[in-house]
Motif scaffolding. Structure first.
Motif, short mmCIF file in Angstrom:
data_model
loop_
_atom_site.label_atom_id
_atom_site.label_comp_id
_atom_site.label_asym_id
_atom_site.label_seq_id
_atom_site.Cartn_x
_atom_site.Cartn_y
_atom_site.Cartn_z
N LYS A 152 -9.37 -11.40 13.49
CA LYS A 152 -9.91 -12.58 12.82
C LYS A 152 -9.26 -12.73 11.44
O LYS A 152 -8.47 -11.89 11.04
N THR A 153 -9.63 -13.77 10.75
CA THR A 153 -9.02 -14.04 9.44
C THR A 153 -9.15 -12.86 8.50
O THR A 153 -8.20 -12.48 7.81
N LYS A 154 -10.31 -12.21 8.48
CA LYS A 154 -10.52 -11.09 7.56
C LYS A 154 -9.61 -9.90 7.88
O LYS A 154 -9.18 -9.17 6.98
N HIS A 155 -9.30 -9.72 9.17
CA HIS A 155 -8.41 -8.63 9.54
C HIS A 155 -6.97 -8.95 9.15
O HIS A 155 -6.23 -8.07 8.69
N MET A 156 -6.59 -10.22 9.32
CA MET A 156 -5.25 -10.63 8.92
C MET A 156 -5.07 -10.52 7.41
O MET A 156 -4.00 -10.14 6.93
N VAL A 157 -6.10 -10.84 6.66
CA VAL A 157 -6.04 -10.71 5.20
C VAL A 157 -5.77 -9.25 4.83
O VAL A 157 -4.96 -8.96 3.94
N ALA A 158 -6.45 -8.33 5.50
CA ALA A 158 -6.25 -6.90 5.23
C ALA A 158 -4.84 -6.47 5.59
O ALA A 158 -4.21 -5.69 4.86
N LEU A 159 -4.32 -6.96 6.71
CA LEU A 159 -2.97 -6.59 7.13
C LEU A 159 -1.92 -7.16 6.17
O LEU A 159 -0.94 -6.49 5.82
N LYS A 160 -2.13 -8.40 5.73
CA LYS A 160 -1.20 -9.01 4.77
C LYS A 160 -1.20 -8.24 3.44
O LYS A 160 -0.14 -8.00 2.85
N ALA A 161 -2.39 -7.85 2.99
CA ALA A 161 -2.48 -7.08 1.74
C ALA A 161 -1.78 -5.73 1.89
O ALA A 161 -1.13 -5.24 0.95
N LEU A 207 -9.46 -1.66 10.48
CA LEU A 207 -8.24 -2.00 9.73
C LEU A 207 -8.58 -2.35 8.28
O LEU A 207 -7.85 -2.00 7.35
N ILE A 208 -9.70 -3.04 8.10
CA ILE A 208 -10.11 -3.42 6.75
C ILE A 208 -10.40 -2.18 5.91
O ILE A 208 -10.01 -2.09 4.75
N LYS A 209 -11.09 -1.21 6.51
CA LYS A 209 -11.50 -0.01 5.77
C LYS A 209 -10.37 1.01 5.64
O LYS A 209 -10.24 1.67 4.60
N GLN A 210 -9.55 1.15 6.68
CA GLN A 210 -8.61 2.27 6.72
C GLN A 210 -7.20 1.95 6.27
O GLN A 210 -6.46 2.84 5.84
N LEU A 211 -6.78 0.70 6.37
CA LEU A 211 -5.41 0.38 5.98
C LEU A 211 -5.09 0.81 4.54
O LEU A 211 -3.99 1.33 4.29
N PRO A 212 -5.99 0.60 3.57
CA PRO A 212 -5.65 1.02 2.20
C PRO A 212 -5.42 2.53 2.05
O PRO A 212 -4.82 2.95 1.07
N GLU A 213 -5.88 3.32 3.03
CA GLU A 213 -5.76 4.77 2.96
C GLU A 213 -4.53 5.29 3.71
O GLU A 213 -4.34 6.51 3.79
N HIS A 214 -3.72 4.38 4.28
CA HIS A 214 -2.59 4.81 5.10
C HIS A 214 -1.29 4.20 4.59
O HIS A 214 -1.28 3.19 3.91
N ASP A 215 -0.19 4.86 4.97
CA ASP A 215 1.15 4.41 4.60
C ASP A 215 1.80 3.58 5.70
O ASP A 215 2.62 2.70 5.41
N VAL A 216 1.49 3.90 6.94
CA VAL A 216 2.09 3.22 8.09
C VAL A 216 1.00 2.88 9.09
O VAL A 216 0.10 3.70 9.35
#
Length: 249
Positions: free
Chosen positions: A91-100, A70-79
């Motif tokens: 974990k916290t780092k994954h939630m940070v990526a999802l919030k961003a 999720l950290i690596k791929q979310l910025p490359e996706h729309d949905v």
């Protein structure tokens, strides 16, 4: 073959490839799944269904079960689709990526057990729109379309007879959610739990699918989709594709 004909053929192939590539990239969808004791057998059917959907509607599709992706791929996706996946493995780092991802205008589609978090995470519960409490035994029931002017319900009849797990929720803020589907508790036995203790249901208004704007992005949730057979059901798949389409805009 003459050089002119060869050049023309190569040019035609290149144009066709460019058209296909551009069409498949109209938006980019990431599916995130988790193994559990109740839904693991649904994953292969769902992945195949989404691959077929991506080919039919020509969008880019990827799938992962690793939270670090999720950290690596979310910025490359729309949905991003959370299918029977929730915040318990994050974990916290994954939630940070999802919030961003949401803050930059990303689209979130939650399916079924995504609302079933054992840990308390108010931000994620707000993203989904409610928190799972319990459900009666799987039964047929009448689904009612409350909003047919939404992409996830355009294709559905006003009344849809369907067999599924009918989730009961709490922490549901109906003032901020746009409900598109409800289930009629008069059409099934909402008291029939898995022990002798009867369940209570939710009453006259029992939402099972909704959408909202959330933290800069778009969020959709449906409680439907418990069994593998759902991912062979065209009505259900068009319900999900309509949500993806809306969340990608």
């Amino acid at each position: 073959m003459k050089p002119f004909k060869m050049k023309y053929l190569l040019l035609t192939i290149c144009v066709l490839i460019m058209i296909k590539t551009n069409a498949q990239d109209q938006f980019r969808v990431l599916l995130f799944t988790q193994h559990d004791d109740w839904h693991f057998n649904t994953i292969p059917f769902a992945v195949q269904a989404f691959e077929d959907m991506a080919e039919e509607h020509q969008f880019k599709f990827n799938w992962t079960q690793r939270p670090n992706d999720l950290i690596k791929q979310l910025p490359e996706h729309d949905v991003v689709i959370f299918m029977n996946a929730n915040a318990d493995s994050l974990k916290t780092k994954h939630m940070v990526a999802l919030k961003a991802f949401m803050k930059r205008g990303g689209g979130f589609v939650g399916i079924h057990a995504t609302a079933d978090c054992e840990n308390n995470n108010s931000w994620f519960d707000g993203l989904v729109g409610a928190k799972f409490v319990d459900h009666p035994k799987l039964q047929a029931a009448m689904v009612k379309v409350k909003n047919n002017d939404f992409p996830a319900t355009w294709h559905l009849p006003n009344k849809w007879l369907r067999s599924d797990e009918w989730y009961n929720f709490n922490n549901i803020d109906l003032d901020n959610l746009n409900v598109v589907l409800t289930v009629d508790e008069a059409s099934y036995d909402f008291t029939a739990g898995y022990d002798e203790m009867p369940l209570k249901g939710m009453g006259q208004i029992h939402p099972i699918s909704w959408y909202q704007n959330y933290e800069g992005g778009k969020s959709f949730y449906t409680a439907l989709g418990h069994k593998p057979e759902s991912y062979k059901d065209k009505n259900f798949l068009n319900h999900i594709f309509g949500a993806i389409y809306w969340a990608s805009k």
